[in-house]
Write a protein that holds these residues in place. Structure first.
Motif, PDB file in Angstrom:
ATOM      1  N   ASN A   1       0.833  -1.191   0.000  1.00  0.00           N
ATOM      2  CA  ASN A   1       0.000   0.000   0.000  1.00  0.00           C
ATOM      3  C   ASN A   1       0.865   1.236   0.000  1.00  0.00           C
ATOM      4  OD1 ASN A   1      -2.310  -1.560   0.179  1.00  0.00           O
ATOM      5  ND2 ASN A   1      -2.230  -1.629   2.410  1.00  0.00           N
ATOM      6  N   LYS A   2       0.639   2.133  -0.976  1.00  0.00           N
ATOM      7  CA  LYS A   2       1.430   3.348  -1.079  1.00  0.00           C
ATOM      8  C   LYS A   2       0.676   4.587  -0.612  1.00  0.00           C
ATOM      9  CE  LYS A   2       4.404   1.687  -4.758  1.00  0.00           C
ATOM     10  NZ  LYS A   2       4.979   1.973  -6.071  1.00  0.00           N
ATOM     11  N   ASN A   3      -0.639   4.515  -0.564  1.00  0.00           N
ATOM     12  CA  ASN A   3      -1.443   5.641  -0.135  1.00  0.00           C
ATOM     13  C   ASN A   3      -2.534   5.173   0.796  1.00  0.00           C
ATOM     14  OD1 ASN A   3      -0.201   7.752  -1.749  1.00  0.00           O
ATOM     15  ND2 ASN A   3      -1.066   6.672  -3.512  1.00  0.00           N
ATOM     16  N   LYS A   4      -3.074   6.096   1.524  1.00  0.00           N
ATOM     17  CA  LYS A   4      -4.160   5.768   2.440  1.00  0.00           C
ATOM     18  C   LYS A   4      -5.417   5.456   1.659  1.00  0.00           C
ATOM     19  CE  LYS A   4      -6.737   7.542   6.406  1.00  0.00           C
ATOM     20  NZ  LYS A   4      -6.951   8.687   7.300  1.00  0.00           N
ATOM     21  N   GLU A   5      -6.118   4.428   2.056  1.00  0.00           N
ATOM     22  CA  GLU A   5      -7.319   4.035   1.346  1.00  0.00           C
ATOM     23  C   GLU A   5      -8.495   4.873   1.821  1.00  0.00           C
ATOM     24  OE1 GLU A   5      -7.881  -0.047   1.933  1.00  0.00           O
ATOM     25  OE2 GLU A   5      -6.000  -0.645   0.979  1.00  0.00           O
ATOM     26  N   PRO A   6      -9.419   5.223   0.915  1.00  0.00           N
ATOM     27  CA  PRO A   6     -10.578   6.029   1.305  1.00  0.00           C
ATOM     28  C   PRO A   6     -11.565   5.213   2.105  1.00  0.00           C
ATOM     29  CG  PRO A   6     -10.807   5.319  -0.951  1.00  0.00           C
ATOM     30  CD  PRO A   6      -9.439   4.875  -0.506  1.00  0.00           C
TER      31      PRO A   6
ATOM     32  N   ASN B   1      -3.146   0.040 -10.216  1.00  0.00           N
ATOM     33  CA  ASN B   1      -3.817   1.130  -9.522  1.00  0.00           C
ATOM     34  C   ASN B   1      -5.043   0.581  -8.813  1.00  0.00           C
ATOM     35  OD1 ASN B   1      -2.131   3.343 -10.371  1.00  0.00           O
ATOM     36  ND2 ASN B   1      -3.047   3.152 -12.399  1.00  0.00           N
ATOM     37  N   LYS B   2      -5.379   1.195  -7.692  1.00  0.00           N
ATOM     38  CA  LYS B   2      -6.532   0.748  -6.908  1.00  0.00           C
ATOM     39  C   LYS B   2      -7.661   1.775  -7.025  1.00  0.00           C
ATOM     40  CE  LYS B   2      -4.317   0.303  -2.979  1.00  0.00           C
ATOM     41  NZ  LYS B   2      -4.052  -0.055  -1.568  1.00  0.00           N
TER      42      LYS B   2
ATOM     43  N   VAL C   1     -11.239  -2.409  -6.356  1.00  0.00           N
ATOM     44  CA  VAL C   1     -10.772  -3.201  -7.494  1.00  0.00           C
ATOM     45  C   VAL C   1      -9.379  -2.736  -7.882  1.00  0.00           C
ATOM     46  CG1 VAL C   1     -13.077  -3.668  -8.425  1.00  0.00           C
ATOM     47  CG2 VAL C   1     -11.854  -1.598  -9.125  1.00  0.00           C
ATOM     48  N   LEU C   2      -8.689  -3.570  -8.644  1.00  0.00           N
ATOM     49  CA  LEU C   2      -7.403  -3.239  -9.235  1.00  0.00           C
ATOM     50  C   LEU C   2      -7.597  -3.068 -10.736  1.00  0.00           C
ATOM     51  CD1 LEU C   2      -5.229  -5.932  -7.422  1.00  0.00           C
ATOM     52  CD2 LEU C   2      -5.611  -3.574  -6.710  1.00  0.00           C
ATOM     53  N   ASP C   3      -6.779  -2.225 -11.354  1.00  0.00           N
ATOM     54  CA  ASP C   3      -6.932  -2.059 -12.797  1.00  0.00           C
ATOM     55  C   ASP C   3      -6.106  -3.089 -13.560  1.00  0.00           C
ATOM     56  OD1 ASP C   3      -4.342  -1.122 -12.506  1.00  0.00           O
ATOM     57  OD2 ASP C   3      -4.670   0.743 -13.598  1.00  0.00           O
ATOM     58  N   GLN C   4      -6.537  -3.384 -14.762  1.00  0.00           N
ATOM     59  CA  GLN C   4      -5.889  -4.361 -15.625  1.00  0.00           C
ATOM     60  C   GLN C   4      -6.105  -3.928 -17.067  1.00  0.00           C
ATOM     61  OE1 GLN C   4      -4.103  -6.974 -14.653  1.00  0.00           O
ATOM     62  NE2 GLN C   4      -3.677  -7.771 -16.699  1.00  0.00           N
TER      63      GLN C   4
ATOM     64  N   GLY D   1      -4.218   4.779  -4.846  1.00  0.00           N
ATOM     65  CA  GLY D   1      -2.951   4.146  -4.513  1.00  0.00           C
ATOM     66  C   GLY D   1      -2.579   3.063  -5.497  1.00  0.00           C
ATOM     67  N   GLU D   2      -1.478   2.395  -5.211  1.00  0.00           N
ATOM     68  CA  GLU D   2      -0.998   1.300  -6.048  1.00  0.00           C
ATOM     69  C   GLU D   2      -0.795   0.059  -5.197  1.00  0.00           C
ATOM     70  OE1 GLU D   2       2.505   2.324  -8.145  1.00  0.00           O
ATOM     71  OE2 GLU D   2       1.530   3.818  -9.429  1.00  0.00           O
ATOM     72  N   GLU D   3      -0.806  -1.067  -5.858  1.00  0.00           N
ATOM     73  CA  GLU D   3      -0.573  -2.339  -5.178  1.00  0.00           C
ATOM     74  C   GLU D   3       0.252  -3.233  -6.088  1.00  0.00           C
ATOM     75  OE1 GLU D   3      -3.252  -5.831  -3.042  1.00  0.00           O
ATOM     76  OE2 GLU D   3      -3.972  -3.754  -3.120  1.00  0.00           O
ATOM     77  N   LYS D   4       1.275  -3.845  -5.525  1.00  0.00           N
ATOM     78  CA  LYS D   4       2.126  -4.759  -6.275  1.00  0.00           C
ATOM     79  C   LYS D   4       1.615  -6.177  -6.080  1.00  0.00           C
ATOM     80  CE  LYS D   4       6.994  -5.792  -7.153  1.00  0.00           C
ATOM     81  NZ  LYS D   4       8.388  -5.526  -6.723  1.00  0.00           N
ATOM     82  N   ILE D   5       1.291  -6.822  -7.194  1.00  0.00           N
ATOM     83  CA  ILE D   5       0.689  -8.153  -7.142  1.00  0.00           C
ATOM     84  C   ILE D   5       1.582  -9.159  -7.855  1.00  0.00           C
ATOM     85  CG2 ILE D   5      -1.283  -9.567  -7.836  1.00  0.00           C
ATOM     86  CD1 ILE D   5      -1.993  -7.624  -5.700  1.00  0.00           C
TER      87      ILE D   5
END
Length: 299
Positions: free
Chosen positions: A11-16, A102-103, A121-124, A83-87
């Motif tokens: 997690n790179k940013n705070k989630e809403p 991106n989240k 969700v995550l983008d793809q 934010g971003e997430e590494k998967i």
């Protein structure tokens, strides 16, 4: 955390906060081959963005641990990433691919606009290849008798798509799907199974029809869109390495020269002889000399 597709999350940013938007009451849910035609769980929902609302085709895939939205749909609806997430995507065969996503927090509702929810969700780039709409002509009467309404059966205006109306732009994975299913399940006489969700009914199962085109056969939500066909044929993709791959170029040349010196020589007539490799302690091979002599005698 791994899945198909899943893995390490950063997690790179705070989630809403997943709260109810003004004026809407929402339930927060966050935290192609030839053969028998198999119907996948698709449906059409309303997707809300900034000052706009569009219909979008959704695939429910419980083989994926996470839910996704296409980058095209996220951009079209002007969604803001938080934010971003590494998967680390685990693929069929054990291969793994790390990707950054991106989240987003998306807001969807059923086609009748009676149920509203939001989830992360995550983008793809691409969810999957096109999935044709469900053809209900062979069991339409049974659906009407049981009062089951399927949303992904006919053309809908204002549908999100880039090139084809068969495109899927949202995938609902196991993280969300379980919260959407109700306790209503109906087995049709055709062998198909209808499952009710809070976003309308879906149908799944194998039909008596045969595939006529390369439709999307999703197995464990494989994300292999970035793989090259040539890479899939290489030995190292199957976790097999030849000896010469383990050495650098110079070592390989020296190994080949040494092998040549050991296996190639000249006999008394100046002809080259090559020693073929034999298994260690292998039993002596029969020469069948007697059998050959009999054949020569009686032929």
């Amino acid at each position: 955390m791994y899945d198909s597709p899943h893995g390490l999350a950063i997690n790179k940013n705070k989630e809403p906060d997943e709260s109810e938007p003004e004026g809407k009451k929402e339930c927060s849910l966050a935290n192609s081959s030839y053969g028998p035609l198999v119907i996948l769980q698709t449906l059409v929902v309303r997707l809300r963005g900034k000052n706009k609302e569009r219909f979008v085709r959704v695939l429910i895939d419980t083989g994926s641990q996470r839910s996704y939205i296409s980058k095209y749909a996220a951009s079209l609806m002007n969604l803001e990433s938080f934010g971003e997430e590494k998967i680390c995507h685990s693929l069929l065969g054990g291969s793994e691919i790390e990707e950054n996503h991106n989240k987003y927090l998306i807001h969807v509702s059923d086609i009748q606009n009676t149920y509203h929810c939001n989830f992360k969700v995550l983008d793809q780039n691409t969810i999957c290849s096109g999935i044709p709409r469900t053809d209900i002509s062979s069991f339409d009467q049974e659906l009407k008798k049981r009062k089951i309404f399927l949303t992904d059966t006919s053309r809908i205006d204002d549908l999100i798509f880039e090139n084809s109306e068969n495109e899927i732009h949202i995938l609902i994975g196991a993280d969300i799907a379980g919260k959407l299913f109700t306790d209503r399940l109906t087995n049709l006489a055709s062998g198909l199974t209808c499952l009710e969700t809070l976003l309308e009914w879906t149908v799944i199962g194998k039909t008596d029809k045969t595939e006529t085109s390369n439709s999307s056969l999703l197995v464990l939500s494989l994300h292999v869109t970035d793989a090259k066909i040539s890479d899939l044929r290489t030995l190292d993709s199957l976790q097999i390495e030849e000896d010469n791959v383990k050495h650098n170029k110079l070592e390989t040349q020296e190994f080949a020269l040494e092998s040549f010196r050991k296996t190639v020589c000249r006999d008394s007539s100046s002809r080259f002889k090559v020693n073929l490799p034999w298994l260690y302690r292998h039993p002596t091979l029969q020469d069948d000399k007697t059998l050959d002599q009999k054949r020569l005698k009686y032929s």
